[in-house]
Design a protein around this motif. Structure first.
Motif, mmCIF file in Angstrom:
data_model
loop_
_atom_site.group_PDB
_atom_site.id
_atom_site.type_symbol
_atom_site.label_atom_id
_atom_site.label_comp_id
_atom_site.label_asym_id
_atom_site.label_seq_id
_atom_site.Cartn_x
_atom_site.Cartn_y
_atom_site.Cartn_z
ATOM 1 N N LYS A 28 0.708 -1.231 -0.057
ATOM 2 C CA LYS A 28 -0.679 -0.005 -0.059
ATOM 3 C C LYS A 28 0.767 1.364 -0.201
ATOM 4 C CE LYS A 28 -3.368 -2.591 2.219
ATOM 5 N NZ LYS A 28 -4.527 -2.255 3.617
ATOM 6 N N VAL A 29 2.391 1.591 -1.065
ATOM 7 C CA VAL A 29 2.498 2.514 -1.066
ATOM 8 C C VAL A 29 2.346 2.892 -2.744
ATOM 9 C CG1 VAL A 29 4.036 1.935 0.496
ATOM 10 C CG2 VAL A 29 5.108 1.186 -0.880
ATOM 11 N N LEU A 30 1.973 2.763 -2.982
ATOM 12 C CA LEU A 30 1.926 2.535 -4.825
ATOM 13 C C LEU A 30 2.284 4.496 -4.980
ATOM 14 C CD1 LEU A 30 -0.455 0.463 -6.820
ATOM 15 C CD2 LEU A 30 1.980 0.906 -6.813
ATOM 16 N N HIS A 31 0.937 5.900 -3.836
ATOM 17 C CA HIS A 31 0.843 6.201 -3.789
ATOM 18 C C HIS A 31 2.184 7.343 -3.613
ATOM 19 C CE1 HIS A 31 0.690 5.734 0.206
ATOM 20 N NE2 HIS A 31 0.950 6.837 0.989
ATOM 21 N N HIS A 32 3.362 6.214 -2.970
ATOM 22 C CA HIS A 32 4.717 7.453 -3.688
ATOM 23 C C HIS A 32 5.362 7.217 -4.165
ATOM 24 C CE1 HIS A 32 5.471 8.011 1.197
ATOM 25 N NE2 HIS A 32 3.836 6.713 1.257
ATOM 26 N N ILE A 33 4.764 7.061 -5.800
ATOM 27 C CA ILE A 33 5.813 6.700 -7.103
ATOM 28 C C ILE A 33 4.844 7.006 -8.103
ATOM 29 C CG2 ILE A 33 7.176 4.620 -6.325
ATOM 30 C CD1 ILE A 33 5.366 2.693 -7.799
ATOM 31 N N ASP A 34 3.625 6.888 -7.814
ATOM 32 C CA ASP A 34 2.116 7.611 -9.053
ATOM 33 C C ASP A 34 2.453 9.255 -9.142
ATOM 34 O OD1 ASP A 34 0.957 8.161 -6.322
ATOM 35 O OD2 ASP A 34 -0.034 6.945 -6.969
ATOM 36 N N GLY A 35 3.354 10.006 -8.427
ATOM 37 C CA GLY A 35 3.125 11.443 -8.623
ATOM 38 C C GLY A 35 2.247 12.371 -7.802
ATOM 39 N N ARG A 36 2.149 11.519 -6.850
ATOM 40 C CA ARG A 36 0.718 12.095 -5.876
ATOM 41 C C ARG A 36 1.479 13.434 -5.160
ATOM 42 N NH1 ARG A 36 -3.189 7.565 -3.582
ATOM 43 N NH2 ARG A 36 -3.696 6.357 -5.253
ATOM 44 N N ARG A 37 1.687 14.245 -4.451
ATOM 45 C CA ARG A 37 1.987 15.985 -3.767
ATOM 46 C C ARG A 37 1.881 14.686 -2.493
ATOM 47 N NH1 ARG A 37 -0.653 21.441 -5.966
ATOM 48 N NH2 ARG A 37 0.386 21.118 -7.939
ATOM 49 N N LYS A 38 3.635 15.274 -1.701
ATOM 50 C CA LYS A 38 3.373 14.712 -0.603
ATOM 51 C C LYS A 38 2.844 15.160 0.161
ATOM 52 C CE LYS A 38 7.837 17.777 -0.007
ATOM 53 N NZ LYS A 38 9.311 17.130 0.365
ATOM 54 N N PRO A 39 2.348 15.869 1.631
ATOM 55 C CA PRO A 39 1.247 16.052 2.474
ATOM 56 C C PRO A 39 2.416 17.574 2.867
ATOM 57 C CG PRO A 39 2.279 14.406 3.255
ATOM 58 C CD PRO A 39 2.472 13.833 2.110
ATOM 59 N N ALA A 40 2.232 19.107 3.191
ATOM 60 C CA ALA A 40 2.285 19.845 3.662
ATOM 61 C C ALA A 40 3.492 19.719 5.383
ATOM 62 C CB ALA A 40 1.641 20.432 3.865
ATOM 63 N N ALA A 79 11.233 9.081 -3.673
ATOM 64 C CA ALA A 79 11.211 8.069 -3.757
ATOM 65 C C ALA A 79 10.721 8.354 -5.727
ATOM 66 C CB ALA A 79 9.828 7.355 -3.382
ATOM 67 N N TYR A 80 9.144 9.487 -5.420
ATOM 68 C CA TYR A 80 9.073 9.791 -7.256
ATOM 69 C C TYR A 80 10.055 10.017 -7.801
ATOM 70 C CZ TYR A 80 6.067 11.274 -10.661
ATOM 71 O OH TYR A 80 5.541 11.324 -11.867
ATOM 72 N N GLU A 81 10.671 10.836 -7.370
ATOM 73 C CA GLU A 81 11.496 11.055 -8.159
ATOM 74 C C GLU A 81 13.004 11.018 -8.978
ATOM 75 O OE1 GLU A 81 12.289 16.379 -6.403
ATOM 76 O OE2 GLU A 81 12.988 14.768 -5.984
ATOM 77 N N ALA A 82 13.160 10.223 -8.012
ATOM 78 C CA ALA A 82 13.922 8.736 -8.301
ATOM 79 C C ALA A 82 13.057 7.354 -9.293
ATOM 80 C CB ALA A 82 14.416 7.776 -6.715
ATOM 81 N N TRP A 83 12.077 7.348 -8.564
ATOM 82 C CA TRP A 83 11.523 6.995 -9.760
ATOM 83 C C TRP A 83 10.801 6.600 -11.699
ATOM 84 C CZ3 TRP A 83 8.980 1.800 -9.640
ATOM 85 C CH2 TRP A 83 7.521 1.292 -11.080
ATOM 86 N N VAL A 84 11.276 9.152 -11.446
ATOM 87 C CA VAL A 84 11.027 8.878 -12.819
ATOM 88 C C VAL A 84 12.213 9.024 -13.489
ATOM 89 C CG1 VAL A 84 11.003 11.285 -14.523
ATOM 90 C CG2 VAL A 84 9.204 10.746 -11.972
ATOM 91 N N ARG A 85 13.463 9.235 -12.782
ATOM 92 C CA ARG A 85 14.930 9.741 -13.223
ATOM 93 C C ARG A 85 15.598 8.176 -13.823
ATOM 94 N NH1 ARG A 85 15.753 12.450 -8.798
ATOM 95 N NH2 ARG A 85 16.617 10.568 -7.393
#
Length: 250
Positions: A28-40, A79-85
């Motif tokens: 249940k961690v897909l939201h860390h690699i699908d481009g969703r914004r991190k919380p404030a 994590a998402y930035e590394a995923w895109v790279r």
């Protein structure tokens, strides 16, 4: 706690993505690699999100080989930035990658591989990598390349495959059966022959053979057997008579 799957440097990019997403969905961690914004930072879940994201980032880095890791590793990243790279590393210069893979695909031969199984597997992996760079190979072309790289020992099966054009999986199965047939034909025939008579090993001592089951009787000078004369010879003594055995050495 997130545990990464085993690192395998031979896994194509598309297969790596599928396995990574499958594992991420399970935790249940897909939201860390699908481009969703991190919380404030003022959000109550910010600290927890950062902790989980660090695990996912470590997970990504832990599944890359050393060469790719050196190109995508950054000191400050989520994590998402590394995923895109990682994605950009495979999607950029697709034309050059496709040309290199095409050359490898067309020149691959069975004689350069350790086994038939390894040859079939390598062809399949190259086809998957070609698909990742938008240079998909049809199953029919894959089968034709498979038989083109075989050795002359498979000529009969090659001719049949060229005529029927089965699927790649069926063609590999046919070649494996042919390989087993050739291996069984080349095995030497072992015939066990029973000996005509048993062989008895001796250590040098051979027991004298007698003509009958009873031991021979020594005759006295009067012609009587020693059985009757033994009483007179031992007369006056209660000790049994002992005689040293005679030895025959071969």
């Amino acid at each position: 706690m997130i545990t990464p799957f085993t690192k395998n440097p031979k896994v194509p990019y598309s297969s790596w993505v599928k396995r990574f997403k499958l594992h991420g969905r399970g935790y249940k961690v897909l939201h860390h690699i699908d481009g969703r914004r991190k919380p404030a930072e003022t959000d109550s879940t910010y600290e927890e999100w950062c902790e989980i994201d660090a695990h996912v980032l470590q997970w990504i880095y832990g599944t890359l080989n050393d060469d790719l890791l050196s190109r995508v590793l950054e000191e400050e990243s989520i994590a998402y930035e590394a995923w895109v790279r990682v994605k950009n590393n495979f999607m950029n210069n697709k034309g050059a990658r496709a040309a290199s893979l095409e050359s490898e695909f067309s020149s691959l031969k069975l004689k350069s591989m350790p086994s038939l199984e390894a040859y079939c597997q390598c062809l399949k992996e190259i086809v998957v990598q070609l698909k990742d760079v938008d240079a998909a190979v049809t199953d029919q072309r894959l089968v034709l390349q498979l038989v083109r790289g075989l050795t002359p020992g498979y000529d009969t099966t090659t001719a049949y495959i060229n005529q029927t054009l089965p699927s790649f999986a069926n063609a590999c199965s046919m070649l494996e059966l042919e390989q087993r047939r050739q291996a069984s034909r080349d095995e030497p025939l072992i015939v066990l022959v029973a000996p005509s008579s048993p062989t008895v090993e001796t250590s040098g001592w051979v027991k004298p053979k007698s003509s009958s089951s009873n031991p021979p009787r020594a005759k006295t000078s009067g012609g009587r057997s020693q059985k009757n004369s033994g009483r007179s010879q031992n007369c006056g003594s209660n000790k049994p008579q002992t005689t040293a055995p005679q030895s025959n050495w071969v």
